[in-house]
Every structure is written in structure tokens, then in C-alpha cells.
Scaffold this active site. Structure first.
Site, PDB file in Angstrom:
ATOM      1  N   CYS A 436     -52.311 -49.505 -24.847  1.00  0.00           N
ATOM      2  CA  CYS A 436     -52.001 -49.514 -23.409  1.00  0.00           C
ATOM      3  C   CYS A 436     -51.817 -48.078 -22.912  1.00  0.00           C
ATOM      4  O   CYS A 436     -52.777 -47.384 -22.657  1.00  0.00           O
ATOM      5  CB  CYS A 436     -50.749 -50.347 -23.143  1.00  0.00           C
ATOM      6  SG  CYS A 436     -50.943 -52.099 -23.495  1.00  0.00           S
ATOM      7  N   GLU A 438     -49.460 -45.966 -24.595  1.00  0.00           N
ATOM      8  CA  GLU A 438     -48.921 -45.166 -25.674  1.00  0.00           C
ATOM      9  C   GLU A 438     -49.946 -44.130 -26.127  1.00  0.00           C
ATOM     10  O   GLU A 438     -51.144 -44.266 -25.876  1.00  0.00           O
ATOM     11  CB  GLU A 438     -48.496 -46.042 -26.851  1.00  0.00           C
ATOM     12  CG  GLU A 438     -49.580 -46.963 -27.381  1.00  0.00           C
ATOM     13  CD  GLU A 438     -49.554 -48.341 -26.735  1.00  0.00           C
ATOM     14  OE1 GLU A 438     -49.354 -48.418 -25.516  1.00  0.00           O
ATOM     15  OE2 GLU A 438     -49.746 -49.330 -27.455  1.00  0.00           O
TER      16      GLU A 438
END
Length: 803
Positions: A436, A438
Site C-alpha cells: 500500500c 509502506e
């Protein structure tokens, strides 16, 4: 399919291929499960690394393969595209329990034949008390049993699946081929002094690596042979294509790639096989435009390929990426709605010598993602203050298409944050998005840079208000800390919060470390470890400490609800005394149902300041609450600490995917006026319709969070209407707004849903008319129609920003 005139259209065959994939019903596939069971039974006496290697070998040698009529890139995960394999070495529990309900789900529906049910039931007895879930649960200390029983930390998916959340070293794969890895392993294996007992395990790890490399070579060779066979009955153009496919598959990924076509096939084979080896999601492509560019430039300069041919291959790759699927338990779907795989592609950013990294291939990746309009892969643009202006403009044009892509990550805060934590400067400049929002260094970072236990801040606040007893389960989670109705001051409440959140953080660490130890012992991933530096040099798997860097984070949910709840309590109860403590508590217990409770709810909603409006009164309250968690969490290293990697520590993260919906199901009414069981605010975004002062105020509120400590990702979703961005002046305003957020406010991340509420409502009522509608759920995009109604409602309810 809608296409943007700005970016052009898919070629007819890629358009046909795309439609074929989208029309395919996803089925549960038992083939991998049967082959894995067979390998485990035949190798019960083998060291676990060899058992895992021989399992992958058995699968890659025997699983069915096929080549689609439209494709130029080959390799399949299951017996049919979009089918989901089963991974029994992780769990069979939810699979057997839900065999008859997969087709009846509200969202994330899978189909299953009676034959598949029979096959899965037949292998289930072998895995009874004999897989990761069973052994991980047995390893969990009794002290954390109450949290596992209640699902408080949301660890369902971590015992049911692999870790992933990384990108392997694709650059080295393409330059050296697996042959280069093989030569290194043979050399190191031959140098081992086996009189040293520590080298016995290293010896078997090296054996496992060699088995897996050979298995991957065999898998590619099977496609080479199949393509050659298919060419015998193909018409001239397709025959030539199949013969070229046959040539390439006989070469890569074992040999180094020599051109762009070989490189893209090599990358796909590995991307695919990593997800056959383990069902851990967020296996990401890393900095695709950087490691693929030399092949592109060489081919273009030599007239060997055209931009149109490159774009068709990219389109093909993204369509193939969409064929990979994963079935989750019903409980896990609440936090991962839409069957996402989170396979992220990162473009832009800076080179390791701090120059703008945008190149011609960066633009073609944008073009191909615009043409395919798919939820996979996730596309991330790395922003920095000297980013190529035309490239940034083109990225906004892609965003206008309404697929929720690209997301923007900010070099100006992420790179310094990495360097502060011990990452070498050249590696920090080479980071990529993983899953996502990160981030990690491709090919050098361990598993799961984010995504371990969920810390539900509003639910924890309720525990602090209820003398340490969880409001949802009525079970005691921590030692008595006092009742809210008897507290003398707001500071007393914050003291209780500090005590409770620290205790629960410690409990979450125990759970995470236990599951990590179980994963290390039971399900090491050999191919993945081979391709992450420097597992081979250390002769350790990733979980044993083989990676150069190893930082992880949990996920903190309900940030905005926490802020708004604290502000309402402080202002209305303690500062202005408009609501008594007992009145607020009674309204929460009543779930705001009675007329008096609704009066209290109205005051909580309308008379207290809200996060997302640049009001220090509320914003700094959540910062203070967050500080307690961060301070405690930083004390506890992970299981790889001092075993080789730099780091081995934890940091914070708000990349909560769709867990705001699932976590909301388990959270009673909260002091911000939110009713029980309804979704929490997602990521670090404001609660629905509470941000009244426009997007700049949202950015300012979010920027007050301790971003340098939330290295696991500060997820911010925003929503604008397509009509708003039709005007060129508004597009320019948006670009300036993003630049200000990143350059001046040090924002970490932002992404946009460009879709109207009316369209979403119509899609909910008439799904057949909106087959291609893609929305940004959280840090990922998904087809709107496959989401549960609760997740759809959550997206519909988000604030539409003006500019």
C-alpha cells in the site's frame, strides 16, 4: 472499457485479453494444495528448508500450465486465471469451515466445485495440528489468549498466510540471472567446514536454494516446450510469437536478460513464483522504471523495439498481474476487502546520486497503467521537489481517470526518516513502495515492513475509560485503571490511556514475536530468501535474519476517531462542563439510541472541534496519545534483532487497508458521536464529513502527526469529483496543493479517489452498469462491485473536497 484519449487505447488483443480476465469468475483451486500435501508426506524426515524447497519443486514441475491466445508473457498461478490456490501448510481451518459459504459472501466471493470440496476435505486430516496456524497457536503464551480469542490484534491473516510485504532484487536477477545465484551458492556450499556444527544448517539451506533454482528453470522450460508445441498449429504471426516465447523461456530467468522482452518475462516469472511459493501478499515490483530502463534504452537505441511495442508488453504485464488471486477467511476480508494483492510498482523519485530519476520508461508505465485501468498493480509515484514537471503533470492526468492511481509518496520525508534509522544513504534513495503506502529498500529489506497487529485506538480508549475491561467482549484486557465516571480530570483519563496503550503494545509484541518464530520454524520461503540480500551470504532465510535491513510496524487504526473523541471529552466534559461524565457514559452504553442520548451525540458531533481542520486543540491531543504508543513500541525489537540485519526494530504505521471497516465492527460507540459497529476513519484521514475547512486544512492536520516515527506509512485518502478536475485551473491548483503538502508540510503520502458520490450510489444499485468502476479503498484500489456493502458505504461517505 473506457479509455482516455490522452493516453490512447489498448491494442485489440490486449483489450480482448483484459475483458476475458475481468469476465472470469474466480474459483477455489485445490491443485497446489494437493501437490504441497504430496511433497510434505514424501519428505517428513527432511529439514524444513528442504521440505519447503521440495514442495515448490513438486508444484512447479506438476501444476497445469497454459498460454492464453492473446498473451506475449507467459506463466500462471493456478489452473485457470483468477482462481485462488489453497496453501494448506499455513491453514486448512477456515478453508474447510467455509467450503460451503465462499459463494454466499457479501463481498470477496469465490466459486467452488463439489470436486474441489472433496479434494480439500481429503487432504485436511494430514494438516490437522500440522501447519502454521496450529503450531503458531500452540506457541502463543497463555497471557495473550484473551486477545487472540477476541481477535483484538487482528492477527487472523498472519497465521493463515505468509509474510511477503517486500520487493526482491529484480535488478540483480536481470543482470546475473538465477545462474549467477547458483554459482555463488555452489561456491559457498563447497567452502563450508562441516566439522563446525553451525554449518550443518547452512549446508541444507544452500541445498534448498539449489533445488529451488532448478525448479524455477524447469518451470520456465515447461512453457518453452508448450509454446513450441502450440506454434505447430498456429497461423504465421502467432507462430512467430510462440517461437519467440519458447526461445525466451528457455533462457530466463535462469540466464541474464539481454533485452526488454526477456527482462519483462524474467521479472514476471519470479513475481509469479514468489506467490506460488507463499500466499503472503504485497509482493511488489520495486523501482520498475529504474531496473528496466537499461534494457529499454538499449533496444530503442538499436531499433530493436518501438515505444508502442513496449507499451503493449507493459499492458500485458499488468493484465497478467491481475490474474494472481488469493482467498482469505471471511474474518480477514473485513480488513482486506476486494481480494487485493497489493502488488506495487514504483516509478519516479531520485537516483542514488540524488538526481531526478524520471526517464522515458517512467512515462510509458504511466501510459500503460492508464490504458489498462486495472486495480493491479498498485502504482506509486515517488515525489521530490525537483520532480520532472511534465511527468508530474502526466501523473495527475492518470489520476483523473478515477482508478485511485497513482499514489504519491514523498522523498522529502521518507529518505531522511530511513537514514535516521540507520539505512545507508544510497539505499535510502533507492526505496520503493511496498504493497500500500509502506516503503522499503528493494531486495535488501526483510518481510512485512508493515501489517502486523492492529492497534484500535478508539477501542483502547474505551478500555481506558472502563477500568481496563474491553467494552466489546466484556473481558478484562489490562489491570484496573479507573472508571471514566469517577475521574477527576482530563489528565487522569490521559494517564489511564497511557497505562492501557503501553500494556496492550507489550501484549501485541508478544503475539507478533510468537507468530514470527512459528513462521521462521515452519514455513521458510526459499526462493524469496534467495533473492533478498544477503540471505545467501549469511546462509539464513529472511525470518532468521538474512536481510540487510529488517524494520517492521503494526497498524494503528481510528486516528481521527481518537482525536475527535479526546477533543469532545476535553472540551464538553472537562473544560466547558456541558456534558457530565455520567451523561456521556450513559449515551455510549445506550449507543445514542434514546432521545437524551441523541442530544448528547449531537453535541459531540457539532460542538467539539474535529481533526482535519487545522485546529491545534484537537490535532495535538491525538499526537500526545500517539506518542505513548510510539514511545512504548520502540522499546521492543523483533525476532531478527542482533541476528544480522541493520535495525531489527519496530516503528509506527497507519496503512490500515480496509481494516477501518472490520475494526469498526468490533468497536462500541465512541465519544466522537460514532455509533457502535460502524466503520472507523481510515488511515490518517479525517472522519467522514468532519473536515469542513478544505484540503489545505486536512494537510496541515495530518502534517502534525509524528511522521518521522510513522515510517510504516501515513495513509491519507482524499476524494474529489471528476467534474472538478475537468478545469485546467483546478488541475494546476491540485498540483500546487500536493507540492505544498510535500515540500513545506513534510507530508508522507496522499492519494485521490476521483469519482462522484452519485456514480458510486448508482454503481451500488446497478452493478451491471459499472463493471469497470475502480475505487481507492485505502492504500490500494479495487473494483467497486466486489466490495462488501459496508466497505462501499464507507467509500461513498467520504468527504468530497473542493479546491
Amino acid at each position: 472499457m473506457k479509455n482516455s484519449a490522452h493516453f490512447g487505447s489498448l491494442t485489440p488483443r490486449m483489450d480482448h485479453f483484459r475483458e476475458e480476465i475481468l469476465d472470469k469468475k474466480p474459483y477455489i483451486d485445490a491443485t497446489r494444495a494437493i501437490l504441497a500435501t504430496q511433497a510434505y508426506k514424501e519428505n517428513l524426515n527432511q529439514p524444513v528448508v528442504l521440505k519447503r524447497a521440495l514442495m515448490l519443486k513438486n508444484i512447479l514441475e506438476k501444476m497445469p500450465i497454459y498460454i492464453e491466445e492473446d498473451t506475449l508473457i507467459v506463466g500462471n498461478q493456478a489452473s485457470s486465471n483468477r482462481d485462488a490456490p489453497i496453501f494448506p501448510e499455513y491453514t486448512m481451518k477456515f478453508v474447510v469451515d467455509e467450503l460451503d459459504t465462499f459463494e454466499k459472501r457479501d463481498g470477496d466471493v469465490f466459486y467452488i466445485t463439489e470436486k474441489t470440496k472433496e479434494d480439500l476435505r481429503s487432504i485436511a486430516p494430514f494438516w490437522q495440528n500440522n501447519n502454521l496456524r496450529a503450531k503458531g497457536e500452540a506457541l502463543l503464551p497463555e497471557e495473550v489468549s484473551v486477545f487472540m480469542e477476541t481477535g483484538f490484534f487482528g492477527m487472523e491473516g498472519k497465521l493463515n498466510a505468509g509474510d511477503a510485504h517486500l520487493s526482491v532484487n529484480y535488478q540483480r536477477l536481470l543482470s546475473d540471472g538465477l545462474k549467477g545465484y547458483e554459482e555463488r551458492v555452489k561456491k559457498l556450499k563447497g567452502e563450508l567446514d562441516l566439522c563446525n556444527p553451525a554449518n550443518i544448517d547452512k549446508y541444507h539451506f544452500y541445498r534448498a536454494v539449489l533445488i529451488v533454482i532448478d525448479a524455477v528453470k524447469t518451470f520456465a522450460s515447461r512453457f518453452s516446450k508448450l509454446a513450441k508445441e502450440m506454434s505447430l498449429n498456429a497461423e504465421k504471426k502467432r507462430r512467430e510469437e510462440l517461437l519467440e516465447i519458447s526461445r525466451i523461456c528457455a533462457k530466463v530467468p535462469y540466464e541474464p536478460a539481454s533485452n526488454f522482452y526477456e527482462a519483462i518475462q524474467s521479472v514476471w516469472f519470479v513475481q509469479l513464483i514468489l506467490q506460488i511459493e507463499s500466499n503472503g501478499h504485497s509482493v511488489s515490483y520495486g523501482r520498475f522504471d529504474q531496473y528496466m530502463y537499461p534494457f529499454y534504452k538499449k533496444d530503442i537505441d538499436e531499433g530493436f523495439i518501438t515505444d508502442d511495442e513496449v507499451v503493449e508488453l507493459l499492458d500485458n504485464l499488468w493484465i497478467k498481474t491481475t490474474t494472481i488471486n488469493k482467498v482469505r477467511s471471511q474474518a480477514h476480508t473485513f480488513s482486506s476487502a476486494g481480494s487485493p494483492m497489493y502488488q506495487n510498482v514504483t516509478i519516479g523519485g531520485q537516483t542514488t546520486d540524488k538526481k531526478d530519476a524520471v526517464n522515458a520508461l517512467s512515462f510509458l508505465v504511466l501510459k500503460s497503467v492508464a490504458q489498462t485501468r486495472l486495480p493491479q498493480p498498485n502504482l506509486t509515484v515517488r515525489y521530490h521537489k525537483n520532480l520532472d514537471a511534465h511527468f508530474f503533470d502526466e501523473a495527475i492526468e492518470v489520476m483523473k481517470l478515477g482508478t485511485g492511481m497513482p499514489a504519491f509518496n514523498n522523498d522529502e520525508v521518507i529518505i531522511p526518516s530511513f537514514i535516521e534509522k540507520g539505512v545507508k544513504e544510497e539505499d535510502a534513495y533507492n526505496y520503493s513502495a511496498i504493497g500500500c503506502v509502506e516503503t522499503a529498500v528493494p531486495g535488501k529489506w526483510g518481510y512485512r515492513c508493515t501489517g502486523m497487529s492492529y492497534m484500535n485506538f478508539p477501542r483502547i480508549l474505551l478500555i481506558a475509560m472502563n477500568n481496563g475491561v474491553d467494552m466489546t467482549s466484556q473481558k478484562r484486557f489490562v489491570e484496573p485503571c479507573g472508571y471514566f465516571t469517577k475521574m477527576k480530570s482530563f489528565d487522569e483519563l490521559m494517564s489511564a490511556w497511557d497505562k492501557v496503550v503501553r500494556k496492550l503494545t507489550r501484549m501485541s509484541v508478544i503475539v507478533e514475536n510468537t507468530i514470527d518464530l512459528a513462521s521462521e520454524r515452519e514455513v521458510p520461503d526459499i526462493l524469496c530468501s534467495t533473492l533478498v540480500e544477503d540471505c545467501i551470504g549469511r546462509a539464513k532465510t529472511i525470518k532468521e535474519g538474512g536481510a540487510i535491513y529488517d524494520f517492521i510496524s503494526g497498524l494503528q487504526t481510528g486516528i481521527a476517531n481518537m482525536a475527535d473523541s479526546l477533543a469532545a471529552i476535553k472540551k464538553l466534559v472537562f473544560d466547558e462542563k456541558k456534558i457530565t461524565q455520567q451523561e456521556l457514559w450513559d449515551a455510549l452504553i445506550d449507543n445514542f439510541e434514546s432521545p437524551e442520548s441523541q442530544r448528547i451525540q449531537s453535541m459531540l458531533i457539532n460542538e467539539a472541534p474535529k481533526y482535519g481542520n487545522d485546529i491545534d486543540y484537537v490535532d495535538m491531543l491525538v499526537v500526545k496519545a500517539y506518542d505513548s504508543y510510539i514511545d512504548e513500541m520502540k522499546k521492543y525489537p523483533n525476532t531478527r534483532y542482533h541476528r544480522g540485519p541493520i535495525g531489527g526494530i519496530r516503528y509506527a504505521g497507519t496503512s490500515s487497508i480496509s481494516a477501518n471497516v472490520g475494526q469498526g465492527y468490533d468497536t462500541m460507540a465512541t465519544p466522537d458521536g460514532r455509533k457502535a459497529y460502524t466503520p472507523l476513519a481510515e488511515g490518517s484521514s479525517p472522519a467522514h464529513n468532519s473536515d469542513k475547512n478544505g484540503p489545505t486544512a486536512v494537510f496541515k492536520s495530518v502534517s502534525k502527526l509524528p511522521t518521522h516515527e510513522i515510517t510504516g506509512g501515513v495513509l491519507l485518502n482524499q476524494k474529489v469529483t471528476p467534474q472538478l478536475l475537468e478545469k485546467e485551473e483546478n488541475k494546476m491548483k491540485l498540483e500546487m496543493l500536493i507540492k505544498t503538502f510535500f515540500n513545506r508540510l513534510e507530508g508522507y503520502h496522499v492519494q485521490y479517489n476521483v469519482v462522484s458520490k452519485e456514480t458510486l450510489i448508482d454503481a451500488q444499485k446497478h452493478p451491471e452498469k459499472h463493471k469497470d468502476l475502480i475505487v481507492r479503498v485505502a492504500g490500494y484500489s479495487a473494483f467497486f462491485n466486489v466490495l462488501s456493502k459496508a466497505t462501499q458505504d464507507d467509500i461513498i461517505g467520504r468527504t468530497e473536497q473542493s479546491l
